[in-house]
Motif scaffolding. Structure first.
Motif, short mmCIF file in Angstrom:
data_model
loop_
_atom_site.label_atom_id
_atom_site.label_comp_id
_atom_site.label_asym_id
_atom_site.label_seq_id
_atom_site.Cartn_x
_atom_site.Cartn_y
_atom_site.Cartn_z
N THR A 41 0.85 -1.18 0.00
CA THR A 41 0.00 0.00 0.00
C THR A 41 0.89 1.24 0.00
O THR A 41 2.08 1.14 0.26
CB THR A 41 -0.91 0.03 1.25
N PRO A 42 0.33 2.42 -0.29
CA PRO A 42 1.16 3.63 -0.26
C PRO A 42 1.73 3.94 1.12
O PRO A 42 2.76 4.60 1.24
CB PRO A 42 0.19 4.73 -0.71
N THR A 43 1.07 3.47 2.16
CA THR A 43 1.53 3.75 3.53
C THR A 43 1.60 2.45 4.32
O THR A 43 0.76 2.20 5.20
CB THR A 43 0.60 4.76 4.23
N PRO A 44 2.58 1.62 4.05
CA PRO A 44 2.69 0.37 4.79
C PRO A 44 2.98 0.62 6.26
O PRO A 44 3.59 1.63 6.61
CB PRO A 44 3.87 -0.34 4.11
N PRO A 45 2.54 -0.27 7.14
CA PRO A 45 2.67 -0.02 8.57
C PRO A 45 4.03 -0.32 9.17
O PRO A 45 4.34 0.16 10.26
CB PRO A 45 1.61 -0.96 9.17
N TYR A 46 4.84 -1.12 8.48
CA TYR A 46 6.11 -1.55 9.07
C TYR A 46 7.27 -1.01 8.24
O TYR A 46 7.32 -1.20 7.03
CB TYR A 46 6.18 -3.08 9.13
N TRP A 47 8.21 -0.36 8.96
CA TRP A 47 9.34 0.30 8.30
C TRP A 47 10.64 0.00 9.04
O TRP A 47 10.65 -0.13 10.26
CB TRP A 47 9.15 1.82 8.32
N GLY A 48 11.71 -0.06 8.27
CA GLY A 48 13.02 -0.05 8.87
C GLY A 48 13.49 1.38 9.09
O GLY A 48 12.80 2.34 8.73
N ARG A 49 14.70 1.52 9.64
CA ARG A 49 15.22 2.85 9.94
C ARG A 49 15.99 3.46 8.79
O ARG A 49 16.33 4.65 8.83
CB ARG A 49 16.11 2.80 11.18
N GLY A 50 16.30 2.67 7.78
CA GLY A 50 16.95 3.21 6.60
C GLY A 50 18.45 2.98 6.58
O GLY A 50 19.09 2.77 7.60
#
Length: 120
Positions: free
Chosen positions: A104-113
């Motif tokens: 989706t355009p705004t996924p709920p799970y992210w890494g820190r980069g």
């Protein structure tokens, strides 16, 4: 719940290559779609590559098509981004993100980069 950690960024010259990794912890990672995003200073975040959960389908932004390849190894709970023929415009912080089944355009799970810098 999925936790994501990116690695593999660094400094590379124009025309060089890097492989980014996105290591996931949590249950049933193979049921999550994963995408790589990037954000350069002063620019909007851009989704550049996506891999689906249950089928080996991949999608790429025009800016990276034919140069970047996304893949996953579900046995290792890891998604990769192979980046070839890098250009200075590829300089950005690269993030992986996950969402159940489809992106989706705004996924709920992210890494820190992880920072990628391409020198000219």
């Amino acid at each position: 719940q999925v936790q994501l950690v990116e690695s593999g960024g660094g400094l590379v010259q124009t025309g060089g290559s890097l492989r980014l990794s996105c290591a996931a912890s949590g249950r049933a990672f193979n049921t999550y779609a994963v995408a790589w995003f990037r954000q350069a200073p002063g620019k909007e975040r851009e989704r550049i590559a996506t891999i689906l959960a249950r089928v080996p389908a991949t999608y790429y932004a025009d800016s990276v098509k034919d140069r970047f390849t996304i893949s996953r190894d579900n046995a290792k709970n890891t998604v990769y981004l192979q980046m070839n023929n890098l250009k200075p415009d590829d300089t950005a912080v690269y993030y992986c993100a996950a969402n159940p089944l489809v992106m989706t355009p705004t996924p709920p799970y992210w890494g820190r980069g992880t920072q990628v810098t391409v020198s000219s």
